[in-house]
Motif scaffolding. Sequence first.
Motif, PDB file in Angstrom:
ATOM      1  N   TYR A  80       0.862  -1.111  -0.054  1.00  0.00           N
ATOM      2  CA  TYR A  80      -0.065  -0.048  -0.118  1.00  0.00           C
ATOM      3  C   TYR A  80       0.859   1.277  -0.102  1.00  0.00           C
ATOM      4  N   PRO A  81       0.929   2.051  -0.987  1.00  0.00           N
ATOM      5  CA  PRO A  81       1.877   3.241  -1.137  1.00  0.00           C
ATOM      6  C   PRO A  81       1.931   3.917   0.033  1.00  0.00           C
ATOM      7  N   ARG A  82       2.946   4.849   0.428  1.00  0.00           N
ATOM      8  CA  ARG A  82       2.753   5.533   1.394  1.00  0.00           C
ATOM      9  C   ARG A  82       1.843   6.803   0.926  1.00  0.00           C
ATOM     10  N   VAL A  83       1.992   7.143  -0.200  1.00  0.00           N
ATOM     11  CA  VAL A  83       1.016   8.349  -0.304  1.00  0.00           C
ATOM     12  C   VAL A  83      -0.344   8.180  -0.454  1.00  0.00           C
ATOM     13  N   SER A  84      -0.993   6.945  -0.170  1.00  0.00           N
ATOM     14  CA  SER A  84      -2.147   6.662   0.068  1.00  0.00           C
ATOM     15  C   SER A  84      -2.516   7.366   1.638  1.00  0.00           C
ATOM     16  N   LYS A  85      -2.052   7.623   2.382  1.00  0.00           N
ATOM     17  CA  LYS A  85      -2.247   8.411   3.632  1.00  0.00           C
ATOM     18  C   LYS A  85      -2.630   9.560   3.424  1.00  0.00           C
ATOM     19  N   VAL A  86      -1.632  10.397   2.383  1.00  0.00           N
ATOM     20  CA  VAL A  86      -2.165  11.796   2.036  1.00  0.00           C
ATOM     21  C   VAL A  86      -3.467  11.829   1.287  1.00  0.00           C
ATOM     22  N   ILE A  87      -3.686  10.785   0.468  1.00  0.00           N
ATOM     23  CA  ILE A  87      -4.850  10.944  -0.328  1.00  0.00           C
ATOM     24  C   ILE A  87      -6.181  10.538   0.665  1.00  0.00           C
ATOM     25  N   GLU A  88      -5.965  10.007   1.366  1.00  0.00           N
ATOM     26  CA  GLU A  88      -6.924   9.502   2.533  1.00  0.00           C
ATOM     27  C   GLU A  88      -7.455  10.619   3.292  1.00  0.00           C
ATOM     28  N   ARG A  89      -6.551  11.429   3.621  1.00  0.00           N
ATOM     29  CA  ARG A  89      -6.757  12.871   4.367  1.00  0.00           C
ATOM     30  C   ARG A  89      -7.361  13.660   3.581  1.00  0.00           C
TER      31      ARG A  89
END
Length: 233
Positions: A134-143
């Motif tokens: 699960y790419p790290r950028v996903s956390k930014v996208i979730e927010r």
Amino acid sequence: MNRTDRLYALVEELRAVSPRARPARELAARFEVSIRTVERDISALQQSGVPIYAEPGRRGGYVLDKSMTLPPLTFTPAEVVAVAVALGRAKDSPLASHARSALRKLVAAMPPPEGATARDLAARIHLVVEPEPYPRVSKVIERALLHRRVLRIEYEDRKGDATVREVEPTVFVGGRGGHWYLVGMCRLRQDVRVFRLDRIRRAEETEEASPEHSLDRFSMEVPNVILWNLDLG
């Protein structure tokens, strides 16, 4: 974790253990901040109307009023493990970290004998899975999805060419090929676009509010993916 997320998490942490108290030092360790920061956060929550009070004594701490908590849940150990298995198979999906937090709270709320039985049963169940990272950028996208904000991303297409784009994010989707995608309105192309998460090199949540878009249109534009949608009703 920014302060807004921490304030919300503090309330959820106190809700999970209520009516028991949680000492400031434990909260500080849980959120990796100082005790003074916890005290300031609690004060801010109290001033905003959240019913948190301080309970004195050796086992004292901060308590969230019972009226703000759920009634006791009577999950059996097997039911809790069933939830854990389901979450284990989705551990690399959107909001996975929040799912793990919810599971910890569920186990913590169980009476000690049932909690011990659930842990023993879980230790005897093993999942053999090979999830896509699960790419790290996903956390930014979730927010950005949560806050309804425009995203600025650096995206690499299938040819290896990279572009910087502003995207109005709308949904996460799970593809039949096992990949996760972000679907949104791409301002560079002035149209709906599907972005594979592992091709997003960098993601930044902007301060600009993202316009609302109808999901009906998006489902027609992306026929090769399955919309990731949960019915919580």
